[in-house]
Scaffold this motif. Structure first.
Motif: not given
Length: 332
Positions: A118-128, A189-202
């Motif tokens: 997955e290629f991830m951006v921030r939920k708050d203010g990140g790209a849509n 975000a590659v495994l296992p780092f993509s599953l970090n709870p703080e990352l998943v939440a934000n």
């Protein structure tokens, strides 16, 4: 000299030479991502190994990405490289390593029913939308790596060339903090780092590697032909140990033991691994270790279409599955 003593000396020399000849061969093997790359802890599963410590001893070295391994292969400091669909053809085209041979398929991204990066951006203010990444700073682990090419391919398909954004290199474990601290706008975000709870939440995924290029050869074992020719028996022994141990790890009844071995080697707590490792939430791991040559060729052709390669690389010229097939016969 006393004939008897002479015979004793000759016998001692012969024994010493034989003992030296029987020493296990040190084989230097690369890995990149903790836990995801099985090489990190494969050789700690002592009950499954038949040849480790006998015909060979594995010396594991961690690299930040695929491309730095090419230098190590070139200087003779690495025996088995873990490359991706991107770095392999670049090694052929740019480094002129025509003697490289693919002997094993470890990981595939984008297989139906399995995980995709997955290629991830921030939920708050990140790209849509991907177009919103224009002018932004993005993270990659190493230029020319699998996730780097997938990222650039998606951006280019959406009208953003390499001059439209800035890329910084970082180790996978550091990317979460860089994204959440607004130092970058996108991370792979590659495994296992993509599953970090703080990352998943934000953070949220903007696209996946499957979206970018479909199924892709994420981790292939590559060796120079000279090493293979000189050490065929040892290479088959290594692959036999690999296949037997991987089969043990993939068997659901051994899940707890497999996760505990991975946790011990990586220092990642068991609870962070047990829900996905060696399940369908993980990358696809071919049971027989054989490469899907057509899929790899498709990856390479896409790279050329997007301008990452200047010439066509014919994958089948560099594939030798005879080693893993011989090993598989022993495991059955």
């Amino acid at each position: 000299m006393n004939p008897f003593k002479c015979l004793l000396a000759i016998a001692a020399t012969v024994i010493a030479v034989q003992a030296h000849a029987q020493q296990p061969l040190k084989v230097r093997i690369a890995w990149i991502v903790p836990v995801t790359n099985i090489g990190q802890f494969l050789f700690t599963a002592k009950d499954q190994l038949r040849h480790h410590g006998k015909s060979y001893v594995a010396e594991l070295t961690r690299f930040q990405g695929s491309t730095p391994q090419l230098t190590a292969l070139g200087t003779g400091d690495l025996d088995i490289a873990l490359l991706g669909f991107t770095s392999f053809p670049l090694a052929i085209q740019n480094a002129k390593m025509e003697d490289l041979r693919i002997i094993l398929d470890e990981l595939r991204d984008g297989m139906p029913g399995y995980h995709s990066n997955e290629f991830m951006v921030r939920k708050d203010g990140g790209a849509n939308a991907i177009a919103e990444l224009k002018g932004k700073t993005l993270a990659t682990n190493a230029r020319g790596s699998a996730v780097d090419i997938a990222m650039r391919a998606v951006l280019r398909k959406n009208g953003l060339d390499d001059k439209s954004f800035t890329v910084v290199e970082a180790a996978f474990p550091n990317m979460r903090a860089m994204l959440l601290e607004k130092k970058v706008e996108l991370i792979p975000a590659v495994l296992p780092f993509s599953l970090n709870p703080e990352l998943v939440a934000n953070a949220k995924p903007l696209f996946t590697q499957r979206d970018a290029i479909g199924q892709s050869s994420l981790g292939i074992w590559v060796v120079r032909a000279g090493f293979l020719q000189k050490n065929r028996a040892v290479v088959v022994d290594i692959l036999e140990d690999y296949l037997r141990t991987q089969a043990f790890f993939l068997d659901p009844k051994n899940h707890k033991a497999a996760v505990e071995l991975a946790s011990t080697a990586s220092k990642i707590p068991v609870p962070a691994l047990e829900s996905w490792l060696f399940t369908k939430k993980d990358y696809y791991r071919p049971v027989d270790g054989e490469l899907d040559v057509a899929s790899l060729q498709a990856n390479i052709d896409v790279m050329r279409e997007l301008g990452f390669l200047t010439e066509r690389v014919d994958a089948k010229k560099y594939v030798d599955m005879s080693y893993v097939r011989e090993a598989a016969k022993r495991v059955k």
